[in-house]
Design a protein around this motif. Structure first.
Motif, mmCIF file in Angstrom:
data_model
loop_
_atom_site.group_PDB
_atom_site.id
_atom_site.type_symbol
_atom_site.label_atom_id
_atom_site.label_comp_id
_atom_site.label_asym_id
_atom_site.label_seq_id
_atom_site.Cartn_x
_atom_site.Cartn_y
_atom_site.Cartn_z
ATOM 1 N N LEU A 160 -11.304 -2.033 2.667
ATOM 2 C CA LEU A 160 -10.121 -2.866 2.446
ATOM 3 C C LEU A 160 -10.016 -3.306 0.990
ATOM 4 O O LEU A 160 -8.984 -3.835 0.577
ATOM 5 N N ASP A 161 -11.084 -3.081 0.210
ATOM 6 C CA ASP A 161 -11.037 -3.399 -1.215
ATOM 7 C C ASP A 161 -10.026 -2.529 -1.952
ATOM 8 O O ASP A 161 -9.618 -2.848 -3.072
ATOM 9 N N GLU A 162 -9.604 -1.435 -1.315
ATOM 10 C CA GLU A 162 -8.594 -0.564 -1.916
ATOM 11 C C GLU A 162 -7.214 -1.220 -1.913
ATOM 12 O O GLU A 162 -6.315 -0.794 -2.642
ATOM 13 N N LEU A 163 -7.034 -2.227 -1.067
ATOM 14 C CA LEU A 163 -5.710 -2.819 -0.867
ATOM 15 C C LEU A 163 -5.476 -3.962 -1.844
ATOM 16 O O LEU A 163 -6.322 -4.838 -2.019
ATOM 17 N N VAL A 164 -4.313 -3.933 -2.468
ATOM 18 C CA VAL A 164 -3.928 -4.999 -3.404
ATOM 19 C C VAL A 164 -3.643 -6.297 -2.657
ATOM 20 O O VAL A 164 -3.991 -7.381 -3.094
ATOM 21 N N PHE A 165 -3.004 -6.175 -1.507
ATOM 22 C CA PHE A 165 -2.594 -7.335 -0.719
ATOM 23 C C PHE A 165 -2.994 -7.098 0.733
ATOM 24 O O PHE A 165 -2.733 -6.029 1.289
ATOM 25 N N THR A 166 -3.657 -8.063 1.327
ATOM 26 C CA THR A 166 -4.023 -7.954 2.736
ATOM 27 C C THR A 166 -3.412 -9.120 3.506
ATOM 28 O O THR A 166 -3.249 -10.225 2.965
ATOM 29 N N ARG A 173 1.203 6.491 -1.760
ATOM 30 C CA ARG A 173 0.430 5.472 -2.480
ATOM 31 C C ARG A 173 0.745 5.565 -3.967
ATOM 32 O O ARG A 173 0.649 6.621 -4.574
ATOM 33 N N ARG A 174 1.138 4.449 -4.570
ATOM 34 C CA ARG A 174 1.410 4.442 -6.009
ATOM 35 C C ARG A 174 0.129 4.236 -6.815
ATOM 36 O O ARG A 174 0.047 4.632 -7.961
ATOM 37 N N ILE A 175 -0.871 3.606 -6.205
ATOM 38 C CA ILE A 175 -2.119 3.320 -6.902
ATOM 39 C C ILE A 175 -3.218 4.169 -6.263
ATOM 40 O O ILE A 175 -3.479 4.054 -5.072
ATOM 41 N N VAL A 176 -3.829 5.016 -7.026
ATOM 42 C CA VAL A 176 -4.848 5.912 -6.480
ATOM 43 C C VAL A 176 -6.227 5.687 -7.100
ATOM 44 O O VAL A 176 -7.233 6.036 -6.521
ATOM 45 N N ASP A 177 -6.296 5.096 -8.295
ATOM 46 C CA ASP A 177 -7.574 4.863 -8.950
ATOM 47 C C ASP A 177 -8.139 3.530 -8.480
ATOM 48 O O ASP A 177 -7.775 2.462 -8.977
ATOM 49 N N VAL A 178 -9.036 3.575 -7.489
ATOM 50 C CA VAL A 178 -9.557 2.364 -6.866
ATOM 51 C C VAL A 178 -10.361 1.526 -7.852
ATOM 52 O O VAL A 178 -10.272 0.293 -7.856
ATOM 53 N N GLU A 179 -11.143 2.168 -8.700
ATOM 54 C CA GLU A 179 -11.986 1.432 -9.646
ATOM 55 C C GLU A 179 -11.145 0.632 -10.642
ATOM 56 O O GLU A 179 -11.438 -0.529 -10.935
ATOM 57 N N VAL A 180 -10.097 1.266 -11.176
ATOM 58 C CA VAL A 180 -9.206 0.565 -12.106
ATOM 59 C C VAL A 180 -8.519 -0.597 -11.398
ATOM 60 O O VAL A 180 -8.390 -1.698 -11.953
ATOM 61 N N LEU A 181 -8.070 -0.349 -10.175
ATOM 62 C CA LEU A 181 -7.391 -1.385 -9.394
ATOM 63 C C LEU A 181 -8.298 -2.585 -9.176
ATOM 64 O O LEU A 181 -7.904 -3.731 -9.391
ATOM 65 N N GLN A 182 -9.543 -2.334 -8.748
ATOM 66 C CA GLN A 182 -10.470 -3.430 -8.488
ATOM 67 C C GLN A 182 -10.800 -4.199 -9.763
ATOM 68 O O GLN A 182 -10.945 -5.428 -9.742
ATOM 69 N N ALA A 183 -10.907 -3.485 -10.896
ATOM 70 C CA ALA A 183 -11.169 -4.158 -12.174
ATOM 71 C C ALA A 183 -10.015 -5.083 -12.543
ATOM 72 O O ALA A 183 -10.224 -6.219 -13.001
ATOM 73 N N GLU A 184 -8.764 -4.612 -12.342
ATOM 74 C CA GLU A 184 -7.587 -5.428 -12.643
ATOM 75 C C GLU A 184 -7.532 -6.660 -11.740
ATOM 76 O O GLU A 184 -7.225 -7.766 -12.201
ATOM 77 N N ALA A 187 0.824 -1.211 0.000
ATOM 78 C CA ALA A 187 0.000 0.000 0.000
ATOM 79 C C ALA A 187 0.861 1.264 0.000
ATOM 80 O O ALA A 187 0.552 2.238 -0.685
ATOM 81 N N PHE A 188 1.968 1.237 0.767
ATOM 82 C CA PHE A 188 2.841 2.415 0.897
ATOM 83 C C PHE A 188 4.294 1.994 0.668
ATOM 84 O O PHE A 188 5.045 1.793 1.628
ATOM 85 N N PRO A 189 4.723 1.824 -0.584
ATOM 86 C CA PRO A 189 6.116 1.429 -0.850
ATOM 87 C C PRO A 189 7.060 2.623 -0.691
ATOM 88 O O PRO A 189 7.592 3.156 -1.661
ATOM 89 N N VAL A 190 7.253 3.041 0.561
ATOM 90 C CA VAL A 190 8.061 4.226 0.850
ATOM 91 C C VAL A 190 9.419 3.814 1.384
ATOM 92 O O VAL A 190 9.592 2.713 1.910
ATOM 93 N N ASN A 191 10.390 4.685 1.269
ATOM 94 C CA ASN A 191 11.741 4.401 1.730
ATOM 95 C C ASN A 191 11.783 4.364 3.254
ATOM 96 O O ASN A 191 11.160 5.172 3.931
ATOM 97 N N GLY A 192 12.533 3.406 3.777
ATOM 98 C CA GLY A 192 12.706 3.349 5.228
ATOM 99 C C GLY A 192 11.747 2.437 5.938
ATOM 100 O O GLY A 192 12.013 1.976 7.039
ATOM 101 N N ALA A 193 10.605 2.159 5.322
ATOM 102 C CA ALA A 193 9.593 1.231 5.824
ATOM 103 C C ALA A 193 9.262 1.419 7.305
ATOM 104 O O ALA A 193 8.362 2.179 7.639
ATOM 105 N N PHE A 194 10.027 0.761 8.216
ATOM 106 C CA PHE A 194 9.597 0.669 9.611
ATOM 107 C C PHE A 194 9.515 2.023 10.305
ATOM 108 O O PHE A 194 8.505 2.350 10.930
#
Length: 499
Positions: free
Chosen positions: A380-386, A466-477, A52-59
């Motif tokens: 939670l449907d916004e999340l690619v991986f749970t 967040r790299r993915i912001v279009d929820v509808e496109v994401l859910q369709a994919e 969901a948040f591929p940011v530098n430093g993570a923790f």
């Protein structure tokens, strides 16, 4: 490959011998099995956050975003300090591996060679680190799979001595020192799995985290089960807890893997496995530079360290942070000092609990993230991986890690074989890390005059990074991918999910 073998190092290959001596073979399976369930929950929680948040430093970045800046400062610096000291320690361990074959060459010479090699690898950026880890991990995986196959043969009586071993060594003593021995083994198991979270630090430098990270996160099941649980099962069967080499051995001579092979009467194989330990040590040293540099750069970018720490060149290399790691790595040359063992024990004690706090922080951040999603009415449907274990897995992990800290306090203050007498030296060598993170946290609070304990769920930022912001496109994919996967045979679907 980083996810599969990033944490396999001296903790498993050498440190498991001390755990066997203190806890016995049953304690090995209990400790690594239970700690493995916690690590499974933590890594899945980390995967959800990183995708969901591929940011530098993570923790430390997640700690600042989901909890509080003071907590982010304390966790980030404690984690960075751990890797700063692990780097020189692993270089010394690598030199010790070579002493297994040649004791005439000054170990400082080997230390210098490994020091230059690891620094140069990391100067090639994340690609250099990844390529080196890929090949080093292949050696580790081949060695451990080979040992598991050898273990089956030896236990069943197929070795040179043709002696059926079975459960003979369990009858010597399944539990070496009762409950206290098991508690001590839990701590060793936690340390040996350190580095499992390293996959999260690479999230910001992955081209497509949505595709790559879920696959890597799922590998943790196989790592914990295959490379830890199975190997330690055979260690407990092949080596009795009271083996004299476990009691008086040092360095790789005290490795239960090497002891098991020696006792089987196989001549050349101990040297071959010692070479595998050497590869594992170099791998951990390589990971320590990568983990430390990314954490320090992230702290600089968050304003939790001098701004020049955040410098990244045009090739994406955090050169200042790499320089700091290289400077601390020069502590490896203390190996020429006669009391280097005492010096390094105290250096390591500064961040001895850093991994426990890092794991606790990941679970806490996941819990706070889910609370913020619920408070801000996000699906939670916004999340690619749970996370497979969800919020309950994070709560379980936090509760378990608190119990580990309590057990560590007890064992550190009243170590085994102390006849119930407290030991100040043992306590500070094993529990100093807790005071370090506490000082960092309180010190940042006093410096910033920020007395807030945590951010409210409504104020947590769920958008930045967040790299993915279009929820509808994401859910369709995702729907399209699920449908395509559903049409595949069952064995293909199982393979894709777990591998």
């Amino acid at each position: 490959m980083i996810a599969l073998g990033g944490s396999i190092g001296t903790g498993l290959l050498v440190g498991s011998g001390k755990a066997l001596y203190m806890g016995g073979p049953a304690a090995l399976l209990i400790a690594w099995g239970v700690v493995g369930t916690m690590v499974f929950c933590v890594v899945h929680a980390l995967g959800e956050l990183c995708v969901a948040f591929p940011v530098n430093g993570a923790f430390s970045t997640y700690a600042t975003r989901f909890v509080d800046s003071s907590w982010g400062f304390a966790v980030g610096w404690n984690y960075a300090i751990m890797w700063l000291f692990v780097f020189p320690l692993e270089l010394v361990a690598a030199a010790m591996c070579l002493q297994f074959w040649n004791t005439t060459i000054n170990p400082v010479s080997w230390v210098a060679i490994f020091y230059v090699a690891i620094v140069l690898i990391n100067l090639f950026g994340v690609k250099g680190y990844g390529e080196a880890e890929f090949y080093l991990t292949i050696f580790k995986i081949i060695a451990l799979v080979g040992f598991i196959i050898l273990g089956v043969i030896l236990v069943c009586g197929g070795g040179p001595k043709h002696e059926f071993i079975g459960n003979k060594n369990w009858k010597v003593g399944a539990f070496a020192n009762g409950f206290k021995g098991v508690a001590t083994t839990f701590i060793t198991a936690s340390y040996s799995l350190a580095g499992t979270e390293m996959v999260g630090l690479a999230a910001a430098e992955v081209d497509n985290p949505r595709k790559v990270l879920p696959k890597a996160i799922r590998q943790v099941f196989w790592r914990v089960f295959l490379f830890y649980y199975l190997t330690l099962t055979f260690i407990g069967l092949l080596v009795p807890y009271n083996h004299p080499d476990l009691l008086g051995g040092s360095g790789n001579n005290a490795s239960p893997f090497v002891i098991a092979i020696k006792d089987a009467g196989i001549k050349a194989l101990p040297s071959i496995f010692n070479a595998c330990i050497l590869f594992a040590v170099v791998s951990v040293g390589n990971s320590s530079v990568f983990g430390c540099s990314r954490t320090i750069q992230s702290l600089g970018a968050q304003g939790l360290a001098p701004s020049w720490f955040a410098y990244i060149d045009r090739k994406g290399r955090p050169l200042v942070a790499l320089g700091i790691s290289a400077i601390f790595g020069a502590l490896c040359f203390l190996t020429a000092y006669k009391d280097q063992g005492t010096v390094f024990n105290w250096l390591l004690s500064v961040a001895g609990l850093a991994t426990v706090f890092a794991w606790f922080n990941i679970a806490l951040c996941h819990f706070r993230f889910r609370r913020a999603m619920r408070t801000q009415k996000r699906s939670l449907d916004e999340l690619v991986f749970t996370s497979v274990t969800g919020i309950w897995g994070s709560l379980y992990s936090m509760a378990f890690l608190i119990l580990v800290l309590i057990a560590q306090f007890w064992v550190a203050l009243f170590p085994l074989h102390s006849n119930g007498k407290p030991s100040a030296e043992s306590f500070f060598q094993n529990y100093l890390g807790a005071f370090v993170i506490l000082i960092c946290y309180i010190g940042h609070k006093l410096y910033t005059r920020n007395w807030r304990i945590y951010l409210s769920s409504a104020d947590i930022d769920l958008e930045s990074g967040r790299r993915i912001v279009d929820v509808e496109v994401l859910q369709a994919e995702m729907t399209e991918e699920k449908e395509a996967n559903r049409l595949k045979p069952v064995y293909i679907r199982l393979w894709n999910y777990w591998c």
